[in-house]
Design a protein around this motif. Structure first.
Motif, PDB file in Angstrom:
ATOM      1  N   LEU A   1      -1.964  -2.883   7.676  1.00 17.61           N
ATOM      2  CA  LEU A   1      -0.648  -2.437   7.210  1.00 17.61           C
ATOM      3  C   LEU A   1      -0.176  -3.249   6.004  1.00 17.61           C
ATOM      4  O   LEU A   1       0.414  -2.704   5.068  1.00 17.61           O
ATOM      5  N   LEU A   2      -0.443  -4.554   6.000  1.00 18.98           N
ATOM      6  CA  LEU A   2      -0.088  -5.398   4.859  1.00 18.98           C
ATOM      7  C   LEU A   2      -0.870  -4.973   3.616  1.00 18.98           C
ATOM      8  O   LEU A   2      -0.319  -4.904   2.510  1.00 18.98           O
TER       9      LEU A   2
ATOM     10  N   ILE B   1      -2.093  -1.931   3.005  1.00 22.72           N
ATOM     11  CA  ILE B   1      -1.562  -0.633   2.559  1.00 22.72           C
ATOM     12  C   ILE B   1      -0.265  -0.830   1.787  1.00 22.72           C
ATOM     13  O   ILE B   1      -0.061  -0.223   0.729  1.00 22.72           O
ATOM     14  N   ARG B   2       0.600  -1.688   2.304  1.00 27.66           N
ATOM     15  CA  ARG B   2       1.880  -1.946   1.615  1.00 27.66           C
ATOM     16  C   ARG B   2       1.638  -2.572   0.242  1.00 27.66           C
ATOM     17  O   ARG B   2       2.262  -2.175  -0.751  1.00 27.66           O
TER      18      ARG B   2
ATOM     19  N   ARG C   1       0.333   0.112  -2.140  1.00 32.34           N
ATOM     20  CA  ARG C   1       1.411   1.016  -2.586  1.00 32.34           C
ATOM     21  C   ARG C   1       2.309   0.349  -3.625  1.00 32.34           C
ATOM     22  O   ARG C   1       2.718   0.977  -4.603  1.00 32.34           O
ATOM     23  N   GLN C   2       2.631  -0.913  -3.406  1.00 29.86           N
ATOM     24  CA  GLN C   2       3.450  -1.626  -4.395  1.00 29.86           C
ATOM     25  C   GLN C   2       2.706  -1.766  -5.709  1.00 29.86           C
ATOM     26  O   GLN C   2       3.297  -1.628  -6.778  1.00 29.86           O
TER      27      GLN C   2
END
Length: 113
Positions: free
Chosen positions: A23-24, A26-27, A30-31
């Motif tokens: 999840l980290l 993916i975040r 995206r950023q």
């Protein structure tokens, strides 16, 4: 507590940590993509601007690139003339600035002619 419960606890901990890192990631991805998108938009926006208009000045005495074919004496004269003109402009701005601030003038800055 049976031995297999420790195995289940460690599997759960590893699964939760892997999920956290996924999840980290993916975040972060995206950023990063949003930053690239904004950078591209800024580049497009700046690409459409026309160059800033040049301040109104006297036209140059010679064309750019003319120094290649000019005589060294003429170029030396032009260099010293423009250097003294810039020096005089700085002196006049310094005198005006000190006059506006009410400061004393340097004797070297005053024009006695």
């Amino acid at each position: 507590m049976p031995w297999w419960s420790w195995i289940l606890i460690w599997i759960a901990l590893v699964a939760v940590s892997v999920l956290f890192y996924v999840l980290l990631g993916i975040r972060l991805f995206r950023q990063f993509m949003a930053t690239l998108k904004d950078l591209g938009a800024a580049g497009e926006k700046l690409g459409h601007f026309s160059p800033a208009p040049a301040p109104i000045q006297a036209p140059p005495a010679t064309l750019p690139g003319a120094a290649v074919f000019a005589s060294p004496v003429q170029m030396r004269h032009d260099y010293h003339t423009s250097k003294s003109a810039r020096r005089e402009d700085r002196r006049l701005r310094r005198v005006q600035r000190r006059t506006d601030r009410g400061q004393r003038q340097s004797l070297g800055d005053l024009d006695f002619t």
